[in-house]
Design an enzyme around this catalytic site. Sequence first.
Site, PDB file in Angstrom:
ATOM      1  N   ASP A 140      41.222  39.311  36.303  1.00 43.00           N
ATOM      2  CA  ASP A 140      39.933  38.671  36.602  1.00 43.00           C
ATOM      3  C   ASP A 140      40.085  37.168  36.830  1.00 43.00           C
ATOM      4  OD1 ASP A 140      38.860  41.128  36.232  1.00 43.00           O
ATOM      5  OD2 ASP A 140      37.711  40.664  34.433  1.00 43.00           O
TER       6      ASP A 140
ATOM      7  N   TYR B  80      40.590  50.636  39.507  1.00 40.96           N
ATOM      8  CA  TYR B  80      41.787  50.830  38.679  1.00 40.96           C
ATOM      9  C   TYR B  80      43.067  50.864  39.521  1.00 40.96           C
ATOM     10  CZ  TYR B  80      38.765  51.453  34.694  1.00 40.96           C
ATOM     11  OH  TYR B  80      37.842  51.233  33.702  1.00 40.96           O
TER      12      TYR B  80
ATOM     13  N   ARG C  24      44.648  47.372  39.764  1.00 39.37           N
ATOM     14  CA  ARG C  24      45.358  46.733  38.654  1.00 39.37           C
ATOM     15  C   ARG C  24      46.544  47.559  38.140  1.00 39.37           C
ATOM     16  NH1 ARG C  24      41.482  47.104  33.251  1.00 39.37           N
ATOM     17  NH2 ARG C  24      42.162  49.206  32.755  1.00 39.37           N
TER      18      ARG C  24
HETATM   19  O1  LIG Z   1      40.249  48.946  31.050  1.00 39.78           O
HETATM   20  P1  LIG Z   1      38.799  49.056  30.793  1.00 39.78           P
HETATM   21  O2  LIG Z   1      38.544  49.078  29.338  1.00 39.78           O
HETATM   22  O3  LIG Z   1      38.149  50.147  31.557  1.00 39.78           O
HETATM   23  O4  LIG Z   1      38.161  47.697  31.255  1.00 39.78           O
HETATM   24  C1  LIG Z   1      37.925  47.331  32.555  1.00 39.78           C
HETATM   25  C2  LIG Z   1      37.838  45.826  32.588  1.00 39.78           C
HETATM   26  O5  LIG Z   1      39.112  45.276  32.451  1.00 39.78           O
HETATM   27  C3  LIG Z   1      39.343  44.299  33.454  1.00 39.78           C
HETATM   28  O6  LIG Z   1      40.151  44.886  34.426  1.00 39.78           O
HETATM   29  C4  LIG Z   1      40.013  43.098  32.861  1.00 39.78           C
HETATM   30  O7  LIG Z   1      41.255  43.500  32.371  1.00 39.78           O
HETATM   31  C5  LIG Z   1      37.975  43.989  34.001  1.00 39.78           C
HETATM   32  O8  LIG Z   1      38.005  43.570  35.329  1.00 39.78           O
HETATM   33  C6  LIG Z   1      37.274  45.302  33.833  1.00 39.78           C
HETATM   34  O9  LIG Z   1      35.892  45.107  33.681  1.00 39.78           O
END
Ligand SMILES: O=P(O)(O)OC[C@H]1O[C@](O)(CO)[C@@H](O)[C@@H]1O
Length: 561
Positions: free
Chosen positions: A292, A447, A450
Amino acid sequence: MDSISVRSPTSSSLSISSLKSRFLEPSVSGISSHRKFSSVIFKSSSSSGSNSSFNSSSPSGSPTRFPTKSVLMGSAGKIKPKTVSGPAGYVLEDVPHLSDYIPDLPTYPNPLQDNPAYSVVKQYFVHEDDTVPQKIVVHKTSPRGIHFRRAGPRQKVYFESDEVHACIVTCGGLCPGLNTVIREIVCGLYHMYGVKRVLGIDGGYRGFYAKNTVPLTPKVVNDIHKRGGTIIGTSRGGHDTSKIVDSIQDRGINQVFIIGGDGTQKGASVIFEEVRKRGLKVAVAGIPKTIDNDIPVIDKSFGFDSAVEEAQRAINAAHVEAESMENGIGLVKLMGRYSGFIAMYATLASRDVDCCLIPESPFYLEGTGGLFEYIERRLKENGHMVIVIAEGAGQELLSESFHSATQQDASGNKLLQDVGLWLSQRIKDYFKQRKMIMNLKYIDPTYMIRAIPSNASDNVYCTLLAQSAVHGAMAGYTGFTVGLVNGRQTYIPFYRIIEKQNMVVITDRMWARLLSSTNQPSFLSAKDVVEDKKEEGTACQLLDDQICSEDVSGNKEISHG
Ligand SMILES: O=P(O)(O)OC[C@H]1O[C@](O)(CO)[C@@H](O)[C@@H]1O
Ligand SMILES: Nc1ncnc2c1ncn2[C@@H]1O[C@H](COP(=O)(O)OP(=O)(O)OP(=O)(O)O)[C@@H](O)[C@H]1O
Ligand SMILES: [Mg+2]
């Protein structure tokens, strides 16, 4: 370099190195815990299922080189910032050092001086007075402002190679590059400093006391930078400071590398405070992680570039879909809970996006200047459009519709509703009511963005961050986060990193660049802009031509440069 004086009524001009003793906290005697001795000196008896074959005494079998007196040198309460000021408004926000609370620590020559790769480098060691300015746009009358200590190897180290027992933990959400940082900490410790004992803490903070550990060697981590995720696992919640520090003591760990976002760095800060309170010779180093990009002070966080690059693929797909249909709309949701940097940079990079919606910029749907009006105009002009929305955008509009109770994740972060689904439905309803043909495709790659491995430039960035953290810990610095400031590696005190979140400033030039590239409405009235600028002032968020100075008590002052 100019002489630097402590901001203290009694001080005279001194070099940074000679200042350390002046910042010693009042020592607190009285050890309440038997653990204070047992964990440092004897083999750990409560390794809670540890896989580790290491014990917590020194490798030679003799008690760890740990002066008994230093165990008594805990400090009570909050730790005061180490601020040093110099001529022309120079301020150094220094990081703590083990010698601040453990007297008479022995030092050793840095083994790098005998390393064939480094010994040829002229001035390889960083001068201890080297510091990096936080603001580099200045006017000739500007005060020199806040500086951070430059990261890198020091001539003297505070740990012998075979004395070090390091651990690495990753916390929070995934981010491209986590494995690269883990790899480079292990390899940096091993190859640069001859450190052979590194433990991976399995599954985030709670892994310290609830899970197994994983021994990490250069062989184990050799290929991991090619994979997404983190080989040691991660989690949210489960931060129990006292149990974590007990585990650090029990295992005889003396260097803790903590990789994670804003929440993780807050956790690292309290671990450091507890370690210091117990008077332990344990260096606590943070490596900031967050796709983020919501961590302040640093130029950007690792993995951010990789995430923006990957987001392009989703935006491309949305564009291809939208172009191929009558009045096609491609809607892409990207991550960004409170900060819309990924959405902003992905939009700026792509040029195919007609509208970017982020949490920092409130928007509205109906009426003049609203989103529906803009979409309709764009479709009439161009026949298709692409919208990028950060997941945290427009949450206030959703809660008006759903009247839902606020939910939180295990770390206390607000759980968001799916703004992409909601917006898709609202757009469909609008065009149905207008009896206008429209085809909307909603892509949610959040997802996927990342979970990828880091790209080449992030790999280099991760390597430098990891090596800087290793150099810092070996040099005895502690309670710091390593970070890039104006292109230089620095050590930043935890309190600076955790005091606020980095957010897109919508009255700044970057957001203006985006607005002019997409031609979208700003959704702001002139009155909103004035109020927003006022708020920035209170938060000490600087415009390019402003200088912010802050005294040790945190009183902020903004002046125009
Ligand atoms: O992994 P989780 O708990 O679903 O969280 C998602 C959150 O984590 C983040 O990727 C930050 O790491 C945010 O952008 C997102 O809202
Ligand atoms: N104020 C705090 N004090 C101590 N520990 C904290 C604090 N805030 C969060 N933590 C701990 O830090 C860890 C990670 O926090 P969080 O889930 O908020 O992710 P993060 O580090 O902010 O990463 P990201 O938000 O980028 O995914 C959790 O284990 C959580 O318990
Ligand atoms: Mg966070």
